[in-house]
Design a protein around this motif. Structure first.
Motif, PDB file in Angstrom:
ATOM      1  N   ALA A 154       0.824  -1.215   0.000  1.00 43.60           N
ATOM      2  CA  ALA A 154       0.000   0.000   0.000  1.00 43.60           C
ATOM      3  C   ALA A 154       0.853   1.258   0.000  1.00 43.60           C
ATOM      4  N   ASN A 155       2.163   1.095   0.070  1.00 43.26           N
ATOM      5  CA  ASN A 155       3.075   2.232   0.025  1.00 43.26           C
ATOM      6  C   ASN A 155       3.688   2.391  -1.361  1.00 43.26           C
ATOM      7  N   GLN A 156       3.097   1.719  -2.336  1.00 38.76           N
ATOM      8  CA  GLN A 156       3.577   1.833  -3.716  1.00 38.76           C
ATOM      9  C   GLN A 156       2.386   1.733  -4.659  1.00 38.76           C
ATOM     10  N   PHE A 183      -8.277  -0.239   0.436  1.00 35.92           N
ATOM     11  CA  PHE A 183      -8.728  -0.737   1.729  1.00 35.92           C
ATOM     12  C   PHE A 183      -8.185   0.121   2.868  1.00 35.92           C
ATOM     13  N   GLY A 184      -6.942   0.573   2.738  1.00 36.43           N
ATOM     14  CA  GLY A 184      -6.380   1.460   3.750  1.00 36.43           C
ATOM     15  C   GLY A 184      -7.110   2.789   3.808  1.00 36.43           C
ATOM     16  N   LEU A 185      -7.413   3.365   2.644  1.00 35.46           N
ATOM     17  CA  LEU A 185      -8.175   4.614   2.610  1.00 35.46           C
ATOM     18  C   LEU A 185      -9.554   4.426   3.223  1.00 35.46           C
ATOM     19  N   PHE A 186     -10.170   3.285   2.970  1.00 32.92           N
ATOM     20  CA  PHE A 186     -11.470   2.997   3.567  1.00 32.92           C
ATOM     21  C   PHE A 186     -11.369   2.945   5.095  1.00 32.92           C
ATOM     22  N   GLY A 187     -10.332   2.281   5.609  1.00 36.95           N
ATOM     23  CA  GLY A 187     -10.162   2.190   7.066  1.00 36.95           C
ATOM     24  C   GLY A 187      -9.962   3.546   7.711  1.00 36.95           C
ATOM     25  N   VAL A 188      -9.191   4.412   7.059  1.00 38.45           N
ATOM     26  CA  VAL A 188      -8.966   5.763   7.576  1.00 38.45           C
ATOM     27  C   VAL A 188     -10.262   6.575   7.527  1.00 38.45           C
ATOM     28  N   GLU A 189     -11.017   6.433   6.437  1.00 45.99           N
ATOM     29  CA  GLU A 189     -12.272   7.162   6.307  1.00 45.99           C
ATOM     30  C   GLU A 189     -13.308   6.659   7.316  1.00 45.99           C
ATOM     31  N   LEU A 190     -13.293   5.364   7.616  1.00 43.26           N
ATOM     32  CA  LEU A 190     -14.185   4.827   8.642  1.00 43.26           C
ATOM     33  C   LEU A 190     -13.891   5.478   9.992  1.00 43.26           C
ATOM     34  N   ALA A 191     -12.617   5.647  10.309  1.00 45.41           N
ATOM     35  CA  ALA A 191     -12.246   6.321  11.556  1.00 45.41           C
ATOM     36  C   ALA A 191     -12.767   7.750  11.569  1.00 45.41           C
ATOM     37  N   LYS A 264      -4.198   3.575  18.426  1.00 47.68           N
ATOM     38  CA  LYS A 264      -4.997   4.778  18.196  1.00 47.68           C
ATOM     39  C   LYS A 264      -5.859   4.683  16.946  1.00 47.68           C
ATOM     40  N   ASP A 265      -6.929   5.438  16.978  1.00 45.94           N
ATOM     41  CA  ASP A 265      -7.869   5.544  15.870  1.00 45.94           C
ATOM     42  C   ASP A 265      -7.170   6.137  14.651  1.00 45.94           C
ATOM     43  N   GLY A 266      -7.363   5.504  13.487  1.00 46.57           N
ATOM     44  CA  GLY A 266      -6.842   6.047  12.249  1.00 46.57           C
ATOM     45  C   GLY A 266      -5.354   5.901  12.039  1.00 46.57           C
ATOM     46  N   HIS A 267      -4.673   5.150  12.911  1.00 43.43           N
ATOM     47  CA  HIS A 267      -3.220   5.004  12.803  1.00 43.43           C
ATOM     48  C   HIS A 267      -2.854   3.646  12.207  1.00 43.43           C
ATOM     49  N   LEU A 268      -1.592   3.503  11.851  1.00 45.43           N
ATOM     50  CA  LEU A 268      -1.070   2.310  11.195  1.00 45.43           C
ATOM     51  C   LEU A 268      -0.043   1.638  12.102  1.00 45.43           C
ATOM     52  N   TYR A 269      -0.108   0.304  12.165  1.00 45.03           N
ATOM     53  CA  TYR A 269       0.813  -0.479  12.993  1.00 45.03           C
ATOM     54  C   TYR A 269       1.433  -1.587  12.150  1.00 45.03           C
ATOM     55  N   GLY A 270       2.733  -1.760  12.329  1.00 45.98           N
ATOM     56  CA  GLY A 270       3.451  -2.796  11.593  1.00 45.98           C
ATOM     57  C   GLY A 270       4.738  -3.141  12.305  1.00 45.98           C
ATOM     58  N   PRO A 271       5.550  -4.024  11.736  1.00 42.93           N
ATOM     59  CA  PRO A 271       6.816  -4.394  12.373  1.00 42.93           C
ATOM     60  C   PRO A 271       7.774  -3.203  12.451  1.00 42.93           C
ATOM     61  N   ARG A 272       8.572  -3.174  13.511  1.00 45.29           N
ATOM     62  CA  ARG A 272       9.464  -2.028  13.713  1.00 45.29           C
ATOM     63  C   ARG A 272      10.872  -2.269  13.178  1.00 45.29           C
ATOM     64  N   LEU A 286       1.593   6.948   8.710  1.00 45.87           N
ATOM     65  CA  LEU A 286       0.618   6.525   7.719  1.00 45.87           C
ATOM     66  C   LEU A 286       1.219   6.699   6.329  1.00 45.87           C
ATOM     67  N   TYR A 287       1.093   5.674   5.504  1.00 42.63           N
ATOM     68  CA  TYR A 287       1.645   5.752   4.154  1.00 42.63           C
ATOM     69  C   TYR A 287       1.096   6.978   3.421  1.00 42.63           C
ATOM     70  N   THR A 288       1.944   7.575   2.598  1.00 42.81           N
ATOM     71  CA  THR A 288       1.536   8.797   1.893  1.00 42.81           C
ATOM     72  C   THR A 288       0.287   8.562   1.046  1.00 42.81           C
ATOM     73  N   ARG A 289       0.148   7.382   0.495  1.00 42.79           N
ATOM     74  CA  ARG A 289      -1.006   7.084  -0.361  1.00 42.79           C
ATOM     75  C   ARG A 289      -2.304   6.953   0.428  1.00 42.79           C
ATOM     76  N   LEU A 290      -2.212   6.953   1.747  1.00 42.53           N
ATOM     77  CA  LEU A 290      -3.397   6.799   2.590  1.00 42.53           C
ATOM     78  C   LEU A 290      -3.772   8.091   3.309  1.00 42.53           C
TER      79      LEU A 290
END
Length: 314
Positions: A154-156, A183-191, A264-272, A286-290
Motif C-alpha cells: 500500500a506504500n507503492q 482498503f487502507g483509505l477505507f479504514g482511515v475514512e471509517l475512523a 490509536k484511531d486512524g493510525h497504522l501499525y506494523g513491524p518495527r 501513515l503511508y503517503t497514499r493513505l
C-alpha cells in the motif's frame, strides 16, 4: 542463528465478541488463537468449512475453553457476505472486535469474483467493505475496534481509477497494491466518519511486514501451481532471522492494533524492524497514499456503489 521469539501481551477479552476473516490458516489462525486464549468469543467466517473445522480444532488445542463458531462466507461473493451479515444481525449480539485479515495476492492471470470484480479488488477490499456495512449496527452496539490488514504494497502504486477492474491490461502486483491502498483509505475514512458522526467505532490499520505465509505459495485455485520464487527467498531469509519476519511475528501488528489500549484511531501499525519487514509491532507513519482525504471519500462512495451497500447509520 535462531532468533528470540517475539510476543505481545493481549489484554483480557472475556465478554468480547471478535470476528476474524481469513482465520482458517496462517496469520489469521494465529490472530484468532491469541484472541481465544485471551477469553474472546470467536466468530470465524470461512470460505472452506473443512479448513475452518481444522482451525477450530487447532484453536481449542491452545484454548480448550474457547467459544468458537464457524460460518460460511466467501469474500469474493457479495451475496455470501450479505448472508453472513444477516445471520449475525439475527443473533443480535454486539461485535467488539473485527479484524479484516483475509486476502489474496497476485494471481498470475486476471481472475474475477462472482460479481465480476477483479479478484484482488473484490476480495481484499470490496468484500470487506460489504462486511463492515452489514455488521455496522453490531459494531456500533459493541463500540467496536475495526482493524484492517493492509500491506507494505500500500506504500507503492496507485488506484487505477480509469480501469479499476484491470480489464484493459492486468498487472497482478499493481492490482494488489491498488486493493490495499483502497482498503487502507477505507479504514482511515471509517475512523473519520465514526468520530464525526459519533458511531463509537474505532478504526485502525495494520500490516504484517514480510513473512513466509501462504499468500505467495502454491495456490491452484488462483492459477498458481507452485510456490513463487519470492516466497522461497522469504522462507530462506526468515529461517535464518535475516530482515524479514516469521508467521508468528507477522500476526502481532494486527493483534496489537486490535487489542492494545495504546493503539490509536486512524493510525497504522506494523513491524518495527529495518524496512518495517519484521520485528515487534509498533506505530508507523501513515503511508503517503493513505493520507488524501478526498481520495478516501472517493473510495468510500465508489465502494458503496459497487457493493450496493449503505455505510450509514440512522
Amino acid at each position: 542463528m535462531a532468533r528470540r521469539p517475539l510476543d505481545i501481551t493481549v489484554p483480557t477479552l472475556t465478554g468480547k465478541r471478535a470476528v476474524v476473516t481469513g482465520a482458517s490458516d496462517g496469520i489469521g489462525l494465529r490472530i484468532a488463537t491469541a484472541l481465544a486464549a485471551a477469553g474472546a468469543e470467536l466468530v470465524l467466517p470461512v470460505r472452506d468449512l473443512g479448513k475452518g473445522g481444522a482451525a477450530l480444532t487447532a484453536i481449542r488445542a491452545t484454548a480448550p475453553a474457547a467459544t468458537v463458531s464457524l460460518h460460511p462466507m466467501d469474500l469474493a461473493s457479495l451475496e455470501s457476505v450479505a448472508t453472513f451479515g444477516d445471520a449475525l444481525r439475527r443473533e443480535g449480539d454486539p461485535v467488539h472486535l473485527l479484524i479484516n485479515n483475509a486476502g489474496v495476492m497476485t494471481p498470475p492471470d486476471r481472475r474475477t469474483t462472482v460479481d465480476g470484480f477483479e479478484l484482488q479488488l473484490g476480495t481484499n477490499h470490496l468484500g470487506h467493505v460489504a462486511l463492515v456495512a452489514h455488521l455496522l449496527p453490531l459494531l456500533r452496539a459493541g463500540r467496536a475496534r475495526v482493524t484492517s490488514q493492509v500491506s507494505v504494497a500500500a506504500n507503492q502504486g496507485s488506484i487505477n481509477w480509469d480501469d479499476l477492474n484491470w480489464e484493459r491490461s492486468y498487472d497482478g502486483m499493481r492490482a494488489y497494491s491498488q486493493s490495499k491502498i483502497a482498503f487502507g483509505l477505507f479504514g482511515v475514512e471509517l475512523a473519520r466518519r465514526s468520530a464525526t458522526d459519533g458511531w463509537g467505532i474505532t478504526s485502525n490499520l495494520s500490516h504484517p511486514g514480510v513473512a513466509p505465509t501462504s499468500l505467495l505459495s502454491a495456490r491452484p485455485e488462483l492459477g498458481r501451481a507452485g510456490d513463487t520464487r519470492s516466497v522461497r527467498v522469504i522462507r530462506w531469509l526468515s529461517a535464518r532471522g535475516i530482515l524479514v519476519g516469521t508467521p508468528e511475528t507477522a500476526a502481532l501488528p494486527a493483534l496489537y492494533a486490535a487489542t492494545s489500549p495504546d493503539a490509536k484511531d486512524g493510525h497504522l501499525y506494523g513491524p518495527r524492524g529495518p524496512g518495517h519487514l519484521g520485528g515487534a509491532p509498533a506505530e508507523q507513519s501513515l503511508y503517503t497514499r493513505l493520507r488524501d482525504q478526498d481520495e478516501a471519500r472517493r473510495v468510500w462512495q465508489v465502494s458503496e456503489r459497487l457493493t450496493t451497500t449503505s455505510l450509514t447509520l440512522g
